[in-house]
Design a protein around this motif. Structure first.
Motif, PDB file in Angstrom:
ATOM      1  N   LYS A 100       3.553 -15.954  -4.312  1.00  0.00           N
ATOM      2  CA  LYS A 100       4.761 -15.134  -4.325  1.00  0.00           C
ATOM      3  C   LYS A 100       5.601 -15.470  -3.098  1.00  0.00           C
ATOM      4  O   LYS A 100       5.061 -15.781  -2.033  1.00  0.00           O
ATOM      5  CB  LYS A 100       4.402 -13.644  -4.319  1.00  0.00           C
ATOM      6  N   SER A 101       6.915 -15.388  -3.251  1.00  0.00           N
ATOM      7  CA  SER A 101       7.793 -15.719  -2.127  1.00  0.00           C
ATOM      8  C   SER A 101       8.982 -14.761  -2.088  1.00  0.00           C
ATOM      9  O   SER A 101       9.255 -14.037  -3.055  1.00  0.00           O
ATOM     10  CB  SER A 101       8.293 -17.162  -2.254  1.00  0.00           C
ATOM     11  N   GLY A 102       9.665 -14.774  -0.958  1.00  0.00           N
ATOM     12  CA  GLY A 102      10.843 -13.922  -0.818  1.00  0.00           C
ATOM     13  C   GLY A 102      10.459 -12.465  -0.619  1.00  0.00           C
ATOM     14  O   GLY A 102       9.637 -12.128   0.227  1.00  0.00           O
ATOM     15  N   SER A 103      11.048 -11.594  -1.427  1.00  0.00           N
ATOM     16  CA  SER A 103      10.722 -10.161  -1.373  1.00  0.00           C
ATOM     17  C   SER A 103       9.454  -9.938  -2.183  1.00  0.00           C
ATOM     18  O   SER A 103       9.494  -9.838  -3.416  1.00  0.00           O
ATOM     19  CB  SER A 103      11.883  -9.333  -1.937  1.00  0.00           C
ATOM     20  N   ILE A 104       8.338  -9.861  -1.508  1.00  0.00           N
ATOM     21  CA  ILE A 104       7.026  -9.839  -2.166  1.00  0.00           C
ATOM     22  C   ILE A 104       6.623  -8.403  -2.485  1.00  0.00           C
ATOM     23  O   ILE A 104       6.683  -7.517  -1.618  1.00  0.00           O
ATOM     24  CB  ILE A 104       5.969 -10.508  -1.268  1.00  0.00           C
ATOM     25  N   THR A 105       6.219  -8.173  -3.728  1.00  0.00           N
ATOM     26  CA  THR A 105       5.762  -6.840  -4.126  1.00  0.00           C
ATOM     27  C   THR A 105       4.253  -6.742  -3.986  1.00  0.00           C
ATOM     28  O   THR A 105       3.518  -7.700  -4.225  1.00  0.00           O
ATOM     29  CB  THR A 105       6.163  -6.539  -5.578  1.00  0.00           C
ATOM     30  N   PRO A 120       6.783  -2.843  -1.476  1.00  0.00           N
ATOM     31  CA  PRO A 120       6.787  -4.054  -0.644  1.00  0.00           C
ATOM     32  C   PRO A 120       5.389  -4.345  -0.103  1.00  0.00           C
ATOM     33  O   PRO A 120       4.699  -3.441   0.381  1.00  0.00           O
ATOM     34  CB  PRO A 120       7.771  -3.712   0.478  1.00  0.00           C
ATOM     35  N   TYR A 121       5.001  -5.599  -0.164  1.00  0.00           N
ATOM     36  CA  TYR A 121       3.657  -5.982   0.280  1.00  0.00           C
ATOM     37  C   TYR A 121       3.582  -5.969   1.803  1.00  0.00           C
ATOM     38  O   TYR A 121       4.525  -6.345   2.512  1.00  0.00           O
ATOM     39  CB  TYR A 121       3.293  -7.382  -0.225  1.00  0.00           C
ATOM     40  N   ALA A 123       0.266  -6.436   5.036  1.00  0.00           N
ATOM     41  CA  ALA A 123      -1.146  -6.697   5.307  1.00  0.00           C
ATOM     42  C   ALA A 123      -1.923  -5.391   5.360  1.00  0.00           C
ATOM     43  O   ALA A 123      -1.403  -4.350   5.758  1.00  0.00           O
ATOM     44  CB  ALA A 123      -1.294  -7.456   6.623  1.00  0.00           C
ATOM     45  N   ARG A 124      -3.190  -5.441   4.947  1.00  0.00           N
ATOM     46  CA  ARG A 124      -4.108  -4.296   4.938  1.00  0.00           C
ATOM     47  C   ARG A 124      -3.659  -3.183   3.985  1.00  0.00           C
ATOM     48  O   ARG A 124      -4.097  -2.042   4.099  1.00  0.00           O
ATOM     49  CB  ARG A 124      -4.297  -3.729   6.354  1.00  0.00           C
ATOM     50  N   GLN A 125      -2.822  -3.523   3.049  1.00  0.00           N
ATOM     51  CA  GLN A 125      -2.322  -2.513   2.117  1.00  0.00           C
ATOM     52  C   GLN A 125      -3.391  -2.154   1.083  1.00  0.00           C
ATOM     53  O   GLN A 125      -4.047  -3.033   0.515  1.00  0.00           O
ATOM     54  CB  GLN A 125      -1.083  -3.046   1.401  1.00  0.00           C
ATOM     55  N   SER A 126      -3.564  -0.868   0.841  1.00  0.00           N
ATOM     56  CA  SER A 126      -4.498  -0.437  -0.196  1.00  0.00           C
ATOM     57  C   SER A 126      -3.990  -0.936  -1.555  1.00  0.00           C
ATOM     58  O   SER A 126      -2.832  -0.707  -1.915  1.00  0.00           O
ATOM     59  CB  SER A 126      -4.606   1.088  -0.210  1.00  0.00           C
ATOM     60  N   GLY A 127      -4.870  -1.632  -2.269  1.00  0.00           N
ATOM     61  CA  GLY A 127      -4.484  -2.191  -3.564  1.00  0.00           C
ATOM     62  C   GLY A 127      -3.317  -3.156  -3.489  1.00  0.00           C
ATOM     63  O   GLY A 127      -2.564  -3.306  -4.466  1.00  0.00           O
ATOM     64  N   GLY A 128      -3.173  -3.839  -2.380  1.00  0.00           N
ATOM     65  CA  GLY A 128      -2.032  -4.740  -2.196  1.00  0.00           C
ATOM     66  C   GLY A 128      -1.940  -5.853  -3.224  1.00  0.00           C
ATOM     67  O   GLY A 128      -0.860  -6.382  -3.481  1.00  0.00           O
ATOM     68  N   TRP A 129      -3.055  -6.202  -3.806  1.00  0.00           N
ATOM     69  CA  TRP A 129      -3.076  -7.280  -4.794  1.00  0.00           C
ATOM     70  C   TRP A 129      -2.564  -6.824  -6.154  1.00  0.00           C
ATOM     71  O   TRP A 129      -2.217  -7.649  -6.997  1.00  0.00           O
ATOM     72  CB  TRP A 129      -4.516  -7.795  -4.962  1.00  0.00           C
ATOM     73  N   TYR A 130      -2.502  -5.501  -6.380  1.00  0.00           N
ATOM     74  CA  TYR A 130      -2.233  -4.955  -7.711  1.00  0.00           C
ATOM     75  C   TYR A 130      -0.755  -4.597  -7.844  1.00  0.00           C
ATOM     76  O   TYR A 130      -0.341  -3.460  -7.607  1.00  0.00           O
ATOM     77  CB  TYR A 130      -3.106  -3.727  -7.950  1.00  0.00           C
ATOM     78  N   ALA A 131       0.055  -5.563  -8.218  1.00  0.00           N
ATOM     79  CA  ALA A 131       1.497  -5.371  -8.344  1.00  0.00           C
ATOM     80  C   ALA A 131       1.842  -4.903  -9.753  1.00  0.00           C
ATOM     81  O   ALA A 131       2.490  -5.610 -10.538  1.00  0.00           O
ATOM     82  CB  ALA A 131       2.229  -6.659  -8.003  1.00  0.00           C
ATOM     83  N   ALA A 132       1.399  -3.707 -10.083  1.00  0.00           N
ATOM     84  CA  ALA A 132       1.664  -3.130 -11.400  1.00  0.00           C
ATOM     85  C   ALA A 132       1.538  -1.622 -11.308  1.00  0.00           C
ATOM     86  O   ALA A 132       0.883  -1.089 -10.405  1.00  0.00           O
ATOM     87  CB  ALA A 132       0.699  -3.687 -12.438  1.00  0.00           C
TER      88      ALA A 132
END
Length: 207
Positions: free
Chosen positions: A94-99, A105-106, A108-117
């Motif tokens: 992913k690039s630019g404005s990453i969800t 917005p993505y 680091a260390r975000q809970s469920g950061g991989w789950y963009a849905a």
């Protein structure tokens, strides 16, 4: 009358004992130490190189780069039956404005950061169970990372996170993310691929 003479006793010769001369024990001849031959490691086979979001990197033979606007996926050409998450059977970029989690917005260390849905996504394997019911991702979509830190990507350092997730069927997997905030690029490996390490190692940045 003649004087009597007494005969002197004949001296007994001294007995000499000869000690046999011991021959020196021969020292064993040292065996020559075998010379170890240094075998050079086999040369690593070349991988084709491609580019996306201002970066260049290698991709495994038999894989391809598919672009979706500001996102892309590096995956095998023959991917039928392979674990697939969010439409990618390899490494998502992913690039630019990453969800991130639930389209926020993505970071680091975000809970469920991989789950963009915001809805329940199908399991990476067997999205439909034998009884015809939906096999969805049921855990790990909003959980904090189980591992975080810094990892190299090319000549730079990325913020690394790994989560634990599972499906209705019991299938478990560990999504991983490498975030380069300055370059505004995120690499995601949802199900774990042996090729990912070399792809990340090969990343080259614009000068």
């Amino acid at each position: 009358m003649s004087p009597s003479t007494t005969a002197s006793p004949t001296p007994t010769p001294a007995r000499t004992t000869s000690t046999p001369t011991q021959k020196p024990t021969p020292k064993p001849t040292p065996k020559p130490t075998p010379v170890k031959k240094t075998v050079a490691p086999p040369a690593r086979a070349a991988w084709p190189r491609t580019s996306f979001a201002g970066l260049t990197f290698e991709i495994p033979p038999g894989w391809t780069l598919t672009k979706y606007g500001s996102d892309a996926c590096v995956q095998p050409l023959q991917r039928a039956g392979l674990p697939t998450a969010f439409g990618c059977a390899g490494i998502a970029i992913k690039s630019g404005s990453i969800t991130g989690n639930e389209l926020r917005p993505y970071e680091a260390r975000q809970s469920g950061g991989w789950y963009a849905a915001t809805d329940v996504q199908p399991c990476p394997v067997r999205p439909t169970l034998a009884d015809g019911s939906f096999n969805g991702i049921t855990s790990g979509t909003s959980s904090p990372p189980i591992e975080s830190g810094l990892r190299p990507v090319g000549s730079r350092t990325a913020a690394y996170d790994r989560w634990a997730a599972a499906c209705t069927s019991g299938y478990r997997f560990s999504p991983q993310a490498w975030h380069l905030p300055v370059s505004r690029v995120l690499f995601l490996d949802y199900t774990g691929h042996a090729e990912t390490a070399r792809v990340l190692e090969s990343v080259r940045f614009p000068r």
